[in-house]
Write an enzyme that holds these catalytic residues in place. Sequence first.
Site, PDB file in Angstrom:
ATOM      1  N   ASN A   1       0.862  -1.188   0.000  1.00 67.05           N
ATOM      2  CA  ASN A   1       0.000   0.000   0.000  1.00 67.05           C
ATOM      3  C   ASN A   1       0.897   1.236   0.000  1.00 67.05           C
ATOM      4  OD1 ASN A   1      -1.841   2.022   0.524  1.00 67.05           O
ATOM      5  ND2 ASN A   1      -2.277   1.365   2.634  1.00 67.05           N
ATOM      6  N   TRP A   2       0.966   1.885  -1.151  1.00 65.34           N
ATOM      7  CA  TRP A   2       1.848   3.048  -1.279  1.00 65.34           C
ATOM      8  C   TRP A   2       1.294   4.279  -0.567  1.00 65.34           C
ATOM      9  CZ3 TRP A   2       3.397   3.278  -7.207  1.00 65.34           C
ATOM     10  CH2 TRP A   2       4.208   2.179  -7.505  1.00 65.34           C
ATOM     11  N   LYS A   3       0.012   4.264  -0.245  1.00 69.16           N
ATOM     12  CA  LYS A   3      -0.642   5.450   0.313  1.00 69.16           C
ATOM     13  C   LYS A   3      -0.423   6.652  -0.636  1.00 69.16           C
ATOM     14  CE  LYS A   3      -0.155   3.284   4.758  1.00 69.16           C
ATOM     15  NZ  LYS A   3      -0.048   3.396   6.204  1.00 69.16           N
TER      16      LYS A   3
ATOM     17  N   GLU B   1      -6.792   4.732   7.865  1.00 68.22           N
ATOM     18  CA  GLU B   1      -6.541   6.160   7.587  1.00 68.22           C
ATOM     19  C   GLU B   1      -7.757   6.787   6.908  1.00 68.22           C
ATOM     20  OE1 GLU B   1      -2.822   5.630   5.540  1.00 68.22           O
ATOM     21  OE2 GLU B   1      -1.897   5.005   7.421  1.00 68.22           O
TER      22      GLU B   1
ATOM     23  N   GLY C   1       2.366   1.968  10.812  1.00 71.66           N
ATOM     24  CA  GLY C   1       3.320   3.056  10.674  1.00 71.66           C
ATOM     25  C   GLY C   1       4.053   3.393  11.963  1.00 71.66           C
TER      26      GLY C   1
ATOM     27  N   SER D   1       3.258  -2.468  10.255  1.00 70.57           N
ATOM     28  CA  SER D   1       4.706  -2.547  10.481  1.00 70.57           C
ATOM     29  C   SER D   1       5.328  -3.867  10.029  1.00 70.57           C
ATOM     30  CB  SER D   1       5.041  -2.259  11.955  1.00 70.57           C
ATOM     31  OG  SER D   1       4.693  -0.914  12.274  1.00 70.57           O
TER      32      SER D   1
ATOM     33  N   GLY E   1       2.674  -1.256   4.279  1.00 73.19           N
ATOM     34  CA  GLY E   1       2.715   0.173   3.978  1.00 73.19           C
ATOM     35  C   GLY E   1       4.138   0.631   3.736  1.00 73.19           C
ATOM     36  N   GLY E   2       4.774   1.195   4.772  1.00 71.66           N
ATOM     37  CA  GLY E   2       6.092   1.806   4.636  1.00 71.66           C
ATOM     38  C   GLY E   2       7.123   0.949   3.917  1.00 71.66           C
TER      39      GLY E   2
END
Length: 253
Positions: free
Chosen positions: A11-13, A99, A175, A214, A235-236
């Site tokens: 998920n690049w957001k 989010e 995150g 995470s 994510g990150g």
Amino acid sequence: MSALTPLIAGNWKMNKTRAQAEEYIQALLPAVSSVDAVDVAICVPFTALEAMVDSARGSRVEVYAQNMHQEPEGAFTGEVSATMLNDVGAQGVVLGHSERREHFGETDRALALKVPAALAAGMTPILCVGETEGERDNDDTDRKLRQQIKDALAGVRDERLAEVVIAYEPIWAIGTGRVASAEQAQEAIAFIRALVGDRDSSAAEKLRILYGGSVKPENAAELMALKDVNGALVGGASLEADSFAQIVLAGAG
Ligand code: PGA
């Protein structure tokens, strides 16, 4: 890990221009081309969807969006429908990310319409659920998950339940670098599977449930080895092709 093909989704957001996205996919494709028995998806901003669909064509990497509106068209300024995502070749969509729930007022009521709308358009929905830190501390995790799953899947017919992917993402782990322990992840995900089983036991055996929060190359293998975990929403660590590819390899076992 069960017999289901795991899904590793990045998920690049709200990250990456088209040029950055292109550079990334050119690095990712060779790194994952020989990995078998794992499905791979990148969930990209709307602006990069069409280019990523083109660049990933013929590869094992699928391209997903990060949100959509429940209606097929209409006076909803700033929104994008399932029909539009399908039109640019998106194969799936993240729905109900925490989010979106926190910052943009996403509700279980809207999700009850979004999940079936994505399925009707031929896309795989990744439905995100998860508790806050306060809810976990108050032993409220099960209640929260039960309510989110019940409400968001209410509009999905039993025959299509197994096509939904659920991502269990404890909000306190997103995150933050604070990954859930193996026991916490396994317990919550087994609970979610049992909730789906209350509706339809055969769907519960076929439906993939991911862990998110995470996930990193260093902890992916342990999480992916858990009995009820069928992949990860990352994510990150999905923002660099190299670390995402390492997580894909961990998903392949
Ligand atoms: P994270 O994000 O891996 O950076 O914790 C996960 C997510 O938001 O899906």
